[in-house]
Design a protein around this motif. Structure first.
Motif, short mmCIF file in Angstrom:
data_model
loop_
_atom_site.label_atom_id
_atom_site.label_comp_id
_atom_site.label_asym_id
_atom_site.label_seq_id
_atom_site.Cartn_x
_atom_site.Cartn_y
_atom_site.Cartn_z
N UNK A 108 -90.56 -27.08 134.00
CA UNK A 108 -91.17 -25.79 134.33
C UNK A 108 -90.34 -25.01 135.33
N UNK A 109 -89.78 -25.72 136.31
CA UNK A 109 -88.90 -25.07 137.31
C UNK A 109 -87.65 -24.54 136.61
N UNK B 286 -94.12 -20.92 140.40
CA UNK B 286 -93.08 -21.95 140.47
C UNK B 286 -93.20 -22.76 141.76
N UNK B 287 -93.68 -22.16 142.82
CA UNK B 287 -93.83 -22.89 144.08
C UNK B 287 -94.77 -24.09 143.91
N UNK C 266 -85.56 -17.52 133.74
CA UNK C 266 -86.16 -16.20 133.58
C UNK C 266 -87.58 -16.18 133.05
N UNK C 267 -88.14 -17.32 132.68
CA UNK C 267 -89.52 -17.37 132.20
C UNK C 267 -90.46 -17.40 133.39
#
Length: 106
Positions: A63-64, A78-79, A70-71
């Motif tokens: 996911x990161x 993201x954090x 760019x997603x």
């Protein structure tokens, strides 16, 4: 960023990571065994608790990486994924300590 500001932010992030970990611990582990969820699945899949943990951790790593490509419209910021990955790495470190010396009383 000035080094002293980075140090302050690092302390804040560590506190956030600990809160994440505490929340997850209550949700997934048993009071007497912090690794119980990993051990149950590892027994079912005939693998190690560390490999189960690594599978979960890689979901967050992916996911990161997707975010960095760019997603940015993911289910969670993201954090959150970064904090989850940090928690998994801390747990993996503890697992390596624990399973390398199963005679201890940790």
């Amino acid at each position: 960023m000035k080094p002293e500001l980075l140090e302050e932010r690092f302390k804040e992030i560590f506190d956030e990571v600990m809160a994440y970990r505490n929340s997850g611990q209550r949700e997934y582990a048993q009071a007497t065994n912090a690794f119980s969820n990993f051990e149950r699945l590892s027994a079912e899949l005939d693998t190690t608790p560390q490999r189960v943990l690594w599978t979960y951790a890689m979901k967050h790593k992916d996911g990161i990486a997707s975010h960095l490509r760019g997603n940015t419209s993911q289910r969670e910021p993201v954090q959150g994924r970064i904090k989850d990955l940090i928690v998994y790495l801390f747990i993996l470190h503890a697992m390596e300590d624990y399973y390398s010396d199963k005679s201890n009383s940790k």
